[in-house]
Design a protein around this motif. Structure first.
Motif, PDB file in Angstrom:
ATOM      1  N   PRO A 189     -29.901  70.047 -37.431  1.00 36.63           N
ATOM      2  CA  PRO A 189     -28.854  69.910 -38.440  1.00 36.63           C
ATOM      3  C   PRO A 189     -27.529  69.475 -37.824  1.00 36.63           C
ATOM      4  CG  PRO A 189     -29.278  72.223 -37.963  1.00 36.63           C
ATOM      5  CD  PRO A 189     -30.340  71.442 -37.256  1.00 36.63           C
ATOM      6  N   HIS A 190     -26.671  68.905 -38.660  1.00 37.01           N
ATOM      7  CA  HIS A 190     -25.316  68.470 -38.271  1.00 37.01           C
ATOM      8  C   HIS A 190     -25.309  67.220 -37.391  1.00 37.01           C
ATOM      9  CE1 HIS A 190     -23.169  72.093 -39.782  1.00 37.01           C
ATOM     10  NE2 HIS A 190     -24.271  72.729 -39.442  1.00 37.01           N
ATOM     11  N   GLN A 191     -26.436  66.531 -37.234  1.00 33.86           N
ATOM     12  CA  GLN A 191     -26.449  65.314 -36.428  1.00 33.86           C
ATOM     13  C   GLN A 191     -25.965  64.141 -37.277  1.00 33.86           C
ATOM     14  OE1 GLN A 191     -30.272  64.093 -34.792  1.00 33.86           O
ATOM     15  NE2 GLN A 191     -29.276  63.309 -32.962  1.00 33.86           N
ATOM     16  N   LEU A 199     -30.749  59.500 -39.851  1.00 35.22           N
ATOM     17  CA  LEU A 199     -30.645  58.217 -40.543  1.00 35.22           C
ATOM     18  C   LEU A 199     -31.813  58.028 -41.495  1.00 35.22           C
ATOM     19  CD1 LEU A 199     -29.340  55.390 -40.912  1.00 35.22           C
ATOM     20  CD2 LEU A 199     -30.842  54.615 -39.055  1.00 35.22           C
ATOM     21  N   PHE A 200     -33.023  58.261 -40.991  1.00 36.59           N
ATOM     22  CA  PHE A 200     -34.204  58.061 -41.826  1.00 36.59           C
ATOM     23  C   PHE A 200     -34.260  59.089 -42.959  1.00 36.59           C
ATOM     24  CE2 PHE A 200     -37.360  55.358 -39.173  1.00 36.59           C
ATOM     25  CZ  PHE A 200     -36.342  54.492 -38.826  1.00 36.59           C
ATOM     26  N   VAL A 201     -33.958  60.344 -42.642  1.00 36.49           N
ATOM     27  CA  VAL A 201     -34.034  61.386 -43.671  1.00 36.49           C
ATOM     28  C   VAL A 201     -33.048  61.105 -44.798  1.00 36.49           C
ATOM     29  CG1 VAL A 201     -33.602  63.822 -44.164  1.00 36.49           C
ATOM     30  CG2 VAL A 201     -34.913  63.176 -42.139  1.00 36.49           C
ATOM     31  N   THR A 202     -31.810  60.803 -44.450  1.00 39.96           N
ATOM     32  CA  THR A 202     -30.799  60.591 -45.496  1.00 39.96           C
ATOM     33  C   THR A 202     -31.086  59.327 -46.304  1.00 39.96           C
ATOM     34  OG1 THR A 202     -29.319  59.537 -43.856  1.00 39.96           O
ATOM     35  CG2 THR A 202     -29.013  61.895 -44.284  1.00 39.96           C
ATOM     36  N   ALA A 314     -34.910  70.002 -44.437  1.00 39.55           N
ATOM     37  CA  ALA A 314     -34.405  70.901 -45.481  1.00 39.55           C
ATOM     38  C   ALA A 314     -32.886  71.002 -45.431  1.00 39.55           C
ATOM     39  CB  ALA A 314     -35.039  72.282 -45.332  1.00 39.55           C
ATOM     40  N   TRP A 315     -32.330  71.028 -44.218  1.00 40.21           N
ATOM     41  CA  TRP A 315     -30.864  71.126 -44.091  1.00 40.21           C
ATOM     42  C   TRP A 315     -30.191  69.905 -44.699  1.00 40.21           C
ATOM     43  CZ3 TRP A 315     -26.673  68.581 -42.115  1.00 40.21           C
ATOM     44  CH2 TRP A 315     -25.487  69.321 -42.029  1.00 40.21           C
ATOM     45  N   TRP A 323     -23.201  64.676 -45.793  1.00 39.42           N
ATOM     46  CA  TRP A 323     -23.542  63.345 -45.303  1.00 39.42           C
ATOM     47  C   TRP A 323     -23.445  62.202 -46.305  1.00 39.42           C
ATOM     48  CZ3 TRP A 323     -27.591  61.153 -47.932  1.00 39.42           C
ATOM     49  CH2 TRP A 323     -28.498  62.016 -48.560  1.00 39.42           C
ATOM     50  N   GLU A 324     -23.415  62.486 -47.605  1.00 38.36           N
ATOM     51  CA  GLU A 324     -23.447  61.388 -48.564  1.00 38.36           C
ATOM     52  C   GLU A 324     -22.239  60.462 -48.465  1.00 38.36           C
ATOM     53  OE1 GLU A 324     -24.321  63.243 -52.420  1.00 38.36           O
ATOM     54  OE2 GLU A 324     -26.152  62.027 -52.412  1.00 38.36           O
TER      55      GLU A 324
END
Length: 328
Positions: A189-191, A199-202, A314-315, A323-324
């Motif tokens: 988390p927090h990366q 990058l991929f998750v978001t 999940a985070w 992050w958005e």
């Protein structure tokens, strides 16, 4: 004990700060640290975010200082009275270093020299330099021991190799108590969402495709940030002066395999993969031999990759406000 953490509002540095204040690390005062115990020095560029320290912002043992590690006067002010420096501050993104290397050289090399000189002049007890496995270059088989020659292939890794050599020189020439750690690929988390996992998750959470370099066959060893920071703490507390310790996670995956796991974690299909040209000078495989830190300091990764990846996804799912606004 007073600990100065450079880059302490970034991904790795903030995790170290939060953990040392909330739980403590063996040999570093644990929960008994009092007073002005942890000082964060951060320039608060794009990846350093004060929100990363929100869980401990009201802790009276924490002091946050804005400053550039390339500024000798500011560094001297912040390091005065320090017993330990944990040096996490760095420009770290390979793609950014390819398009513009100047900040990587000045921050990673010159900034480290400024910190080393201040630590020497002020009599700081120990200087822990947080580095990367990328300084070794690429390896086809086996794994790098700490004695392997440095053969960096990107401006980022070259700048980190230069900083490693400066740390070594201050130990050998001046007797400064230094320890270097070299980690494999971190996640957690927090990366900041420029590195591949966030990058991929978001992007997937926003319904966007993910860019997979080349054939996706580049291999990395994955290390949860909690395991990495525990390794740093062990090196800080009991590492031998002048030594280097590799910190590995024990999970090797190709980028294609990692992408598949991330797709599954968010319930997306392979149609979300966008093939893009390979990165310039893209190292094929990294792998570190971390038997030295295991045998000497008792380190072993504790976070199973599947568990760590699930909690990381999940985070990001639960902290979209973090992050958005960063998405372009």
């Amino acid at each position: 004990m007073r600990i100065v953490v450079t880059g302490g509002a970034g991904f790795i540095g903030s995790h170290f700060v939060r953990t040392v204040l909330e739980q403590g690390y063996p040999g570093m005062g644990g929960g008994r640290v009092t007073g002005d115990a942890v000082v964060v020095l951060d320039a608060f560029t794009y990846a350093g975010r004060i929100e990363n320290l929100d869980p401990v912002r009201d802790d009276p043992r924490l002091r946050v200082e804005r400053g550039d590690i390339r500024d000798p006067q500011r560094v001297t002010e912040v390091l005065t009275g320090a017993d330990l420096v944990v040096h996490c501050a760095a420009e770290t993104h390979v793609d950014r270093s390819i398009t513009g290397a100047a900040d990587f050289v000045t921050t990673n090399v010159v900034g480290t020299q400024v910190l080393l000189q201040a630590a020497l002049d002020l009599g700081v007890g120990r200087f822990v330099h947080v580095s990367t496995d990328e300084v070794y270059g690429s390896i086809e088989d086996g794994s790098w021991a700490e004695t392997e020659p440095l053969e960096p292939n990107s401006p980022y890794s070259a700048a980190k190799a230069g900083s490693d050599l400066l740390v070594r020189s201050y130990h050998r020439t001046h007797g400064l108590d230094t320890v270097i750690t070299r980690c494999s690929n971190n996640y957690g988390p927090h990366q900041f969402p420029e590195k591949v996992v966030p990058l991929f998750v978001t992007r997937l959470l926003l319904g966007r495709t993910v860019p997979l370099y080349g054939d996706g066959g580049n291999v990395r060893d994955w290390l949860h940030v909690d395991d990495h920071c525990r390794g740093i703490a062990l090196a800080a507390a009991t590492g031998r002066p002048g030594e280097i310790y590799n910190i590995g996670g024990g999970t090797e995956l190709s980028n294609r395999e990692l992408t598949g796991r991330l797709l599954a974690a968010v319930g997306a299909g392979e149609e979300m993969i966008e093939r893009v040209p390979d990165r310039k000078g893209h190292d094929r495989r990294y792998a570190v031999d971390w038997s030295k830190i295991r045998d000497e300091l008792g380190y072993a990764p504790r976070v199973p990759f599947e568990e760590g990846l699930a909690s990381t996804v999940a985070w990001y799912r639960e902290n979209r406000d973090w992050w958005e606004a960063l998405q372009r």
